[in-house]
Design a protein around this motif. Sequence first.
Motif, PDB file in Angstrom:
ATOM      1  N   SER A 164      48.576  31.912  35.652  1.00 48.72           N
ATOM      2  CA  SER A 164      48.347  31.333  34.699  1.00 48.72           C
ATOM      3  C   SER A 164      47.686  29.927  34.597  1.00 48.72           C
ATOM      4  O   SER A 164      47.977  29.094  35.644  1.00 48.72           O
ATOM      5  N   LEU A 180      46.182  28.429  28.106  1.00 47.16           N
ATOM      6  CA  LEU A 180      44.925  29.128  27.867  1.00 47.16           C
ATOM      7  C   LEU A 180      44.732  30.694  28.508  1.00 47.16           C
ATOM      8  O   LEU A 180      44.077  31.509  27.763  1.00 47.16           O
ATOM      9  N   TRP A 181      45.442  30.968  29.590  1.00 47.12           N
ATOM     10  CA  TRP A 181      45.153  32.382  30.327  1.00 47.12           C
ATOM     11  C   TRP A 181      46.200  32.638  31.130  1.00 47.12           C
ATOM     12  O   TRP A 181      46.758  31.446  31.707  1.00 47.12           O
ATOM     13  N   HIS A 182      46.764  33.773  31.083  1.00 48.97           N
ATOM     14  CA  HIS A 182      47.684  34.303  31.958  1.00 48.97           C
ATOM     15  C   HIS A 182      47.502  35.764  32.118  1.00 48.97           C
ATOM     16  O   HIS A 182      46.957  36.616  31.352  1.00 48.97           O
ATOM     17  N   ALA A 183      47.801  36.412  33.338  1.00 50.96           N
ATOM     18  CA  ALA A 183      47.731  37.394  33.908  1.00 50.96           C
ATOM     19  C   ALA A 183      48.566  38.036  34.946  1.00 50.96           C
ATOM     20  O   ALA A 183      49.108  37.207  35.633  1.00 50.96           O
ATOM     21  N   THR A 223      45.056  41.708  38.666  1.00 47.75           N
ATOM     22  CA  THR A 223      44.008  40.692  38.865  1.00 47.75           C
ATOM     23  C   THR A 223      43.407  40.465  40.209  1.00 47.75           C
ATOM     24  O   THR A 223      42.292  40.663  40.291  1.00 47.75           O
TER      25      THR A 223
END
Lengths: 297, 254
Positions: free
Chosen positions: A130, A134-137, A142
């Motif tokens: 992450s 903003l963004w996490h996966a 991934t």
Amino acid sequence: MTDGAAGTGVDPIVAIPVRHWGRWVGAVGVLALVALLVRAFVQADIHYGVTGDYLFSHVVLVGVWHTLEISVAAQLLGVGLGVVAAVMRQSKNPVMGGVGWFYVWFFRGTPLLLQLILWYNLAAIFPTLSIPGLWHADTNTTITPFLAALLGLGINEGAYMAEIVRAGIGSVDSGQTEASQALGMTQGLTLRRIVLPQAMRVIIPPTGNEFINMLKSSSLATAAQFTEVLRTVQTLAGQNLELIPMLFVAAIWYLVLTSVFSVGQYYLERRFARGAQRELPATPFQRVLRGIRPGRT
Amino acid sequence: MTTPMVLAEGVRKSFGKLEVLKGIDLAVQPGEVCCLLGPSGSGKSTFLRCINHLEQINRGRLYVDGELVGYRQQGGRLYEQREHETAAKRAHIGMVFQRFNLFPHMTALGNVIEAPVRVLKQSKAEAVASGHTLLERVGLADKLNAYPAQLSGGQQQRVAIARALAMKPKLMLFDEPTSALDPELVGEVLDVMRGLAKDGMTMVVVTHEMGFARDVGDTVVFMDDGVVVEQGDPKQVIDNPQHPRTKAFLGKVL
């Protein structure tokens, strides 16, 4: 006066050349060994027909394409990281210099295979990735085999490229930097327009070498479950039980790829030799043309 | 009274423990050709390189066209100049090196137009047009597309002069411009420099060419061991030196 054997220097020299008996003996000996080797392979229990059957099969061609794809992508990543790390190591900022040094030290100091396995198993250390806010996966979805192979091969390559780029930058005369600074050019402009283009002449030959190495070491990406040509033929061999002919398939494709890129490297080196020599030597192609159409140069 | 193009007040410079400049006071007026003479190691090249901040001075003050070199003075304090400020000041000072330092990967024209396009942001067409004119002026109209390796030393140095002139400098610095040349090539470079002097360019020239200094120089400055020993009218200093060190040096080179 002129009796041929001891002319006065006006007549062309007619002399009996030295006979190189040793060369003849050596050539015959080596040819005999080559013949023995060929005979051994002809008589060996290898089904060459299988090699031919699979050489252009769809699944093999896909494997070749994957090898090419991962090699080009990883090399590009490596060149980019190498330039950044080399510039960082030249920086007057000790943090920049230290990080650049550490990068080279770590990734050049541990085995590539280990790094690939590590990237593939990143999820074991960091289950999620992450950028806060903003963004996490999920790491497992991934980091695909391709991405793991790309990171492993590319980041490792960057460490080697950093040293090559650093040597290239160091090879450019300091007078070049002085001249461009005296013209009012900033450090960035000097690096981009004056130093790097000249460093290329020193950087390209070892980079070509690195890429040819990369084509082959991409086979290690199998450790990240990435299916390139070697893994493909091994899988096929598991089905048809013809390991040796299948390995020949991969060997032939590796040789094709490395040969093609050796030619490409030759022309790239010529391009960057501009200004270093008074006249560029003819390419092999130009030499052939000249042989066909004498009188035109 | 006009502002001197170069003004040095007590300039000192050390490399580690070695003090190379030990307090230089010097003024060069606009349009003046000032020749720096002296034995090697006397500090004349170092002083020249300080003028465009290729070397940083340790003490004293150095001004070009009334502006401090390398620093900004604000409210009685000195601030070190930022890189782009240094670059902007250098853009107006041309420099010609002993070893030419042409960019080997660019043609003669490419060398001349590089900085005008990248630094002065001239359009390429404009830079090429004035590049043609400049290379013609130094007698190389037929060598526009030659790479430095294809040119003789004298031709390379003339390209280097054209490259410096392309920035429309207000001051030209020459660091032993003919010392790396074969004797028969020296003349063609000196001729170009004579032409520049005649056109009114302000020039500071480090040289061993006594003939050039005497004929073209407005002043000569004799340096030895980091100090100015003697300066004045070229004919007077060269033909009738007063200081024993000047006498000893000229006795060896003339």
